[in-house]
Design a protein around this motif. Sequence first.
Motif, PDB file in Angstrom:
ATOM      1  N   HIS A  77      80.841 -39.184   1.872  1.00 41.47           N
ATOM      2  CA  HIS A  77      79.695 -38.699   1.085  1.00 41.47           C
ATOM      3  C   HIS A  77      78.366 -39.094   1.738  1.00 41.47           C
ATOM      4  N   ARG A 105      90.545 -34.926  -2.247  1.00 46.73           N
ATOM      5  CA  ARG A 105      89.605 -35.354  -3.285  1.00 46.73           C
ATOM      6  C   ARG A 105      89.710 -34.463  -4.512  1.00 46.73           C
ATOM      7  N   ASP A 107      87.108 -42.227   2.685  1.00 46.33           N
ATOM      8  CA  ASP A 107      86.026 -42.899   1.969  1.00 46.33           C
ATOM      9  C   ASP A 107      85.547 -44.116   2.757  1.00 46.33           C
ATOM     10  N   GLU A 139      85.885 -33.645  -9.128  1.00 43.82           N
ATOM     11  CA  GLU A 139      84.731 -34.522  -9.382  1.00 43.82           C
ATOM     12  C   GLU A 139      84.221 -35.138  -8.075  1.00 43.82           C
ATOM     13  N   GLU A 140      85.158 -35.616  -7.245  1.00 45.71           N
ATOM     14  CA  GLU A 140      84.767 -36.211  -5.951  1.00 45.71           C
ATOM     15  C   GLU A 140      84.172 -35.147  -5.029  1.00 45.71           C
ATOM     16  N   ASP A 199      75.474 -33.652  -4.755  1.00 41.65           N
ATOM     17  CA  ASP A 199      74.479 -34.389  -5.552  1.00 41.65           C
ATOM     18  C   ASP A 199      73.070 -34.096  -5.033  1.00 41.65           C
ATOM     19  N   ARG A 204      80.557 -34.384  -5.869  1.00 45.96           N
ATOM     20  CA  ARG A 204      79.585 -35.410  -5.434  1.00 45.96           C
ATOM     21  C   ARG A 204      78.931 -35.082  -4.099  1.00 45.96           C
TER      22      ARG A 204
END
Length: 267
Positions: free
Chosen positions: A169, A216, A164, A219-220, A226, A223
């Motif tokens: 992302h 991850r 991260d 949910e991660e 998205d 992402r």
Amino acid sequence: MTGQHHVEIDTSRPHPARMYDWYLGGKDNYPVDEEMGRQMLALDPRVPVMARVNRAFMHRATRWLAGQGVRQFLDVGTGIPTAPNLHQVAQRIAPDARVVYCDNDPVVLAHAAALLRGTPEGATEYLQADVRDPDAILEGARKVLDLGRPVALSLVALLHFVSDEDGAHDLVGRLMSELPSGSHLVVTHATADFTPEESRAATEKLKAAGVTLALRSREEFARFFDGLDLVEPGIEVPHRWHPELGEPVPGQEDGIIPGYGAVARKP
């Protein structure tokens, strides 16, 4: 191709691409990779099955995409080639498919000559770059791919090696932002959701050897998609994503495969 490059290979610490090669029974790895591979196996004997399941997912996703008319593929975190590789799968369906492979490990570069044999009608190219440098990837890709037409961006078993802190992302968002409507994102990713104890131990062992493992949650993982439209059946354990498009991997149904896979389209 290999003769001209003097490649500095760091054999003092394991590299995910070479560990993956060891899991798959390849010969292009070093004692340090095998040693860490054995430690991972002691924690979870299904790691080699997971490696094969990831490759099988890549084959099925590539078949699906080529069947949908996608003719351009950008595969980041390629790993050491094992046949059939992505270009062979794509060009079997669409001989004019254009494929750019990208990896940060010089050992992969040293094997690129074996990999650069695509169809005469298509194109198969290789560039050495890191997913943490999306601009270099896009610059290299533009030489082979037309970024005005749909591209399938493939990040198979790669993003769990990007922390991260490195903005995993955002990196995916940056790459997808340069690709037009009708492009696709293909991702598989390891998770600790099913095996928290083994996963914690694996993360610590790899960290001690200088390898980041960023497992991850579902949910991660979601992402990464998205703003994109997930293709049916959405987020799945990798071997349950369109199994009809490939061959089952021996052992894939014995216990849990701790990962997710999905394909999504850019509207």
